[in-house]
Design an enzyme around this catalytic site. Sequence first.
Site, PDB file in Angstrom:
ATOM      1  N   TYR A 128      -8.547  -3.423  48.789  1.00 46.73           N
ATOM      2  CA  TYR A 128      -7.324  -3.294  49.559  1.00 46.73           C
ATOM      3  C   TYR A 128      -6.204  -4.366  49.383  1.00 46.73           C
ATOM      4  O   TYR A 128      -6.637  -5.625  49.146  1.00 46.73           O
ATOM      5  CB  TYR A 128      -7.767  -3.364  50.913  1.00 46.73           C
ATOM      6  CG  TYR A 128      -8.366  -1.950  51.459  1.00 46.73           C
ATOM      7  CD1 TYR A 128      -7.589  -0.889  51.457  1.00 46.73           C
ATOM      8  CD2 TYR A 128      -9.588  -2.046  52.195  1.00 46.73           C
ATOM      9  CE1 TYR A 128      -8.078   0.432  51.957  1.00 46.73           C
ATOM     10  CE2 TYR A 128     -10.248  -0.807  52.413  1.00 46.73           C
ATOM     11  CZ  TYR A 128      -9.398   0.504  52.408  1.00 46.73           C
ATOM     12  OH  TYR A 128      -9.891   1.614  53.105  1.00 46.73           O
TER      13      TYR A 128
ATOM     14  N   LYS B  76     -33.562 -16.400  71.612  1.00 48.21           N
ATOM     15  CA  LYS B  76     -32.551 -15.633  72.107  1.00 48.21           C
ATOM     16  C   LYS B  76     -31.515 -14.862  71.228  1.00 48.21           C
ATOM     17  O   LYS B  76     -31.895 -14.743  69.897  1.00 48.21           O
ATOM     18  CB  LYS B  76     -31.456 -16.878  72.824  1.00 48.21           C
ATOM     19  CG  LYS B  76     -31.033 -17.585  71.877  1.00 48.21           C
ATOM     20  CD  LYS B  76     -30.074 -18.762  72.661  1.00 48.21           C
ATOM     21  CE  LYS B  76     -29.592 -19.693  71.501  1.00 48.21           C
ATOM     22  NZ  LYS B  76     -28.748 -20.909  72.305  1.00 48.21           N
TER      23      LYS B  76
END
Length: 361
Positions: free
Chosen positions: A258, A34
Site C-alpha cells: 500500500y 494477568k
Amino acid sequence: MKTALAQVSLSALQHNLAQVKQMAPESQVMAVCKANGYGHGLIEVAQALNKADAFGVARIEEAFNLRAAGINKTIVLLEGFFEAKDIASIAVNHFQTVIHNEKQLAELEQAATELEIGIPIKVWLKIDTGMSRLGIHVSQVDEFVSRLQACACVHPDLVLMTHLACADELNNKYNQTQLMAFKQASSAYSFSHSIANSAATMVLDRAKQNWVRPGIMLYGVSPIEGETGLERNLKPVMTLSSQLISVKKVDANTPVGYGGTWVTPSKTILGVVAIGYGDGYPRHAKNGTPVLINGRIVPLVGRVSMDMITVDLGCDSQDNIGDKAVLWGAGLPIEKVAESAETIAYEILCQLTTRVKWKYI
C-alpha cells in the site's frame, strides 16, 4: 496449509520460573499472569507454573477463571477490587487483595460491619514511592496499617509493597530513591515486603525482598532495554509462525505494498507471508523488521496489511510457497521485532487475535 500459529512451550515457562528462583533464592515468587498470561493463555500458564508460590492478576474475573480451573494457590488482585460488592467474593474464594486508596479501605471497614466473613482477607498494602500510579502516600502508611489491623475482616499480617518506575534502566538513580523511600515507610513493621518486578529481580538485589513479582521474564523476554531474554538465560515461550503464500521475481524500482512506500533497489524475489495486523502482528513494523525463513533473517518490506506482510527474500532465494516463516520466538527474539515496531514486547504478546491458532507443547 497452516497460517498463523502461536506455539507455546510450557517447559520454557518452567525453565524461566526456575531462573527466577535462582536469581532470588530467598524470596517467594508471585507469578504474574494477568492479561491472559501476557497473551499466552491464563489457565495454561498457571497450570504450567505450579511451582510458583502465588499468582498475580489484574482483574477479579481472571481470579475467578483460575479458581474455576482448579487453581488453588494464592491469587492476588494486583489492582485490588473496584467495587465493594466484590469483597464477599474475595473472602469466599480466598483471594488476596492489594489496597491502594482510601475508598478501598473504607469499603473494607464497612464490609466488616455488614458481612459475615469467616476467614479474614489477606491485604497487600501498596505504597507509592515515586511511580505516581497506584499506592498510598508514604505519610499515610501508619494510618492505613492501624486501620487495616483494626478491621475485623482483614488478616492482621499484612504485606507491604511498592512498584519501581525505572527498574528496567540500569544504573538509574531513581531506583535507589524509591528503595530508600520504601525502607523509611516500612521499617517500623515486621510485615513481609514485596518490591521486585522482572527487571528488579534481574538487576536490583536490594529489591529482592520476601516476595518477588516476575511477569514478562517468565515468558522469556528481558525488560532491560537493549537486551534479549537469551542474554539472561531465559527461553522464549511463544513462537509465532505462518507460511509463505506467494513467491515472485520482481525487477528493480518495483513499488511494494500500500502506498508504494518501499521500492526494490534491484532485482529480487519477494515473499508474502500470511500474517498481518488482523492476527495481531504490529501494523507499525518498519521496513527491515526481521522475519526468520529457512534459517536466515529476511527483512519485512512495505506496509503491514491486515492479512499479509511482504519480505525481501533476495535474488538468490530458494524459498518456496508453504515454507515456514517465524515472526518471533525460537530463533528470533521478540525484543528485536518490538524494537522495529517502536513498541515493547509486552504489547505485541498481548494483542494476538482469535484468528491465530494455538498449540501448547
